[in-house]
Design a protein around this motif. Structure first.
Motif, short mmCIF file in Angstrom:
data_model
loop_
_atom_site.label_atom_id
_atom_site.label_comp_id
_atom_site.label_asym_id
_atom_site.label_seq_id
_atom_site.Cartn_x
_atom_site.Cartn_y
_atom_site.Cartn_z
N UNK A 246 0.80 -1.10 -0.03
CA UNK A 246 0.08 0.09 0.08
C UNK A 246 0.94 1.15 0.00
N UNK A 247 0.49 2.15 -0.85
CA UNK A 247 1.12 3.53 -0.82
C UNK A 247 0.46 4.46 -1.57
N UNK A 248 0.52 5.72 -1.10
CA UNK A 248 -0.09 6.75 -1.58
C UNK A 248 0.59 7.29 -3.06
N UNK A 249 -0.36 7.65 -3.96
CA UNK A 249 0.26 8.11 -5.29
C UNK A 249 -0.58 9.29 -5.62
N UNK A 250 0.13 10.37 -6.16
CA UNK A 250 -0.33 11.72 -6.33
C UNK A 250 0.14 12.30 -7.63
N UNK B 198 -4.42 9.58 -4.29
CA UNK B 198 -5.32 8.34 -4.31
C UNK B 198 -4.50 7.26 -3.40
N UNK B 199 -5.26 6.65 -2.67
CA UNK B 199 -4.90 5.53 -1.71
C UNK B 199 -4.89 4.35 -2.71
N UNK B 200 -4.39 3.35 -1.72
CA UNK B 200 -4.41 1.98 -2.63
C UNK B 200 -5.97 1.54 -2.79
N UNK B 201 -6.60 1.82 -1.78
CA UNK B 201 -8.05 1.27 -1.80
C UNK B 201 -8.99 2.22 -2.88
N UNK B 202 -8.48 3.13 -3.38
CA UNK B 202 -9.06 3.98 -4.37
C UNK B 202 -9.67 5.42 -3.87
N UNK B 203 -9.58 5.49 -2.85
CA UNK B 203 -10.11 6.64 -2.20
C UNK B 203 -9.42 8.06 -2.45
N UNK B 204 -9.79 8.82 -3.16
CA UNK B 204 -9.04 10.06 -3.59
C UNK B 204 -9.60 11.47 -3.01
N UNK C 256 -8.68 11.36 -10.73
CA UNK C 256 -7.41 10.51 -10.59
C UNK C 256 -8.04 8.92 -10.46
N UNK C 257 -7.30 7.81 -10.97
CA UNK C 257 -7.66 6.61 -10.68
C UNK C 257 -6.37 5.70 -10.51
N UNK C 258 -6.25 4.55 -10.08
CA UNK C 258 -5.20 3.78 -10.24
C UNK C 258 -5.48 2.23 -10.63
N UNK C 259 -4.75 1.38 -10.99
CA UNK C 259 -4.73 -0.01 -11.20
C UNK C 259 -3.51 -0.68 -10.70
N UNK C 260 -3.94 -1.24 -9.29
CA UNK C 260 -2.82 -1.46 -8.40
C UNK C 260 -2.16 -2.90 -8.82
N UNK C 261 -2.78 -3.48 -9.80
CA UNK C 261 -1.98 -4.63 -10.33
C UNK C 261 -1.14 -4.17 -11.26
N UNK C 262 -1.27 -3.12 -11.72
CA UNK C 262 -0.06 -2.65 -12.69
C UNK C 262 0.87 -1.54 -12.03
N UNK C 263 0.50 -1.26 -11.03
CA UNK C 263 1.19 -0.39 -10.18
C UNK C 263 1.21 1.14 -10.90
N UNK D 85 3.82 11.33 -8.00
CA UNK D 85 4.66 11.27 -6.90
C UNK D 85 4.06 9.98 -5.91
N UNK D 86 5.00 9.36 -5.25
CA UNK D 86 4.51 8.27 -4.46
C UNK D 86 5.00 8.51 -3.05
N UNK D 87 4.19 7.90 -2.22
CA UNK D 87 4.86 7.92 -0.88
C UNK D 87 5.39 6.46 -0.43
N UNK D 88 5.79 6.33 0.91
CA UNK D 88 6.74 5.13 1.15
C UNK D 88 5.49 3.92 1.15
N UNK D 89 6.09 2.77 0.95
CA UNK D 89 5.09 1.55 1.16
C UNK D 89 4.76 1.35 2.58
N UNK D 90 3.64 1.31 2.63
CA UNK D 90 2.90 1.15 4.00
C UNK D 90 2.17 2.27 4.49
N UNK D 91 2.69 3.45 3.66
CA UNK D 91 2.03 4.61 4.29
C UNK D 91 0.60 5.08 3.56
N UNK D 92 0.15 6.19 4.00
CA UNK D 92 -1.16 6.52 3.26
C UNK D 92 -1.21 8.05 3.13
N UNK D 93 -1.85 8.49 2.08
CA UNK D 93 -1.89 9.94 1.59
C UNK D 93 -1.90 10.65 2.90
#
Length: 122
Positions: A31-35, A51-57, A69-76, A96-104
């Motif tokens: 899990x990691x945040x993407x922005x 956007x969070x890994x669970x799709x929360x934007x 904003x959207x994301x495809x976790x299978x494709x990172x 940009x992305x955050x650290x693994x395990x972090x949230x937005x």
């Protein structure tokens, strides 16, 4: 490593879809945040949203109902759909992305791409 793509030149009112491909995040449950951010010449960087890994934007002012904003976790991979583009949307767009395990909401962005240029002509 982050790689953006999809930028280009478009007339006002047009649309573009940007992509951001992330590598280095291991594990199927990572899990990691993407922005998305943008910066126009001579202006400060703006946050478009994240956007969070669970799709929360979360969206910033630049999105104003025109960007999604959207994301495809299978494709990172994260996407930024830009609709109803205006000349003032012309900028370099960065992901940009955050650290693994972090949230937005809890972790700052650590990794940045090189950007993809979006130019909107009137």
């Amino acid at each position: 490593q982050l790689v953006e793509s999809g930028g280009g030149s478009v007339q006002a009112g047009g649309s573009l879809r940007l992509s951001c491909s992330a590598s280095g995040y291991t594990g199927r449950r990572s899990t990691y945040c993407m922005g998305w951010f943008r910066q126009a010449p001579g202006k400060a960087r703006e946050g478009i949203g994240s956007i969070e890994t669970d799709g929360t934007t979360y969206y910033g002012d630049p999105a104003k109902g025109r960007f999604t904003i959207s994301r495809d976790n299978a494709k990172n991979t994260m996407y930024l759909q830009l609709n109803s583009l205006k000349p003032e949307d012309t900028a370099m767009y960065y992901c940009a992305t955050g650290p693994q395990g972090g949230t937005c909401r809890t972790a700052p962005f650590e990794y940045w791409g090189q950007g993809t240029q979006v130019t909107v002509t009137s």
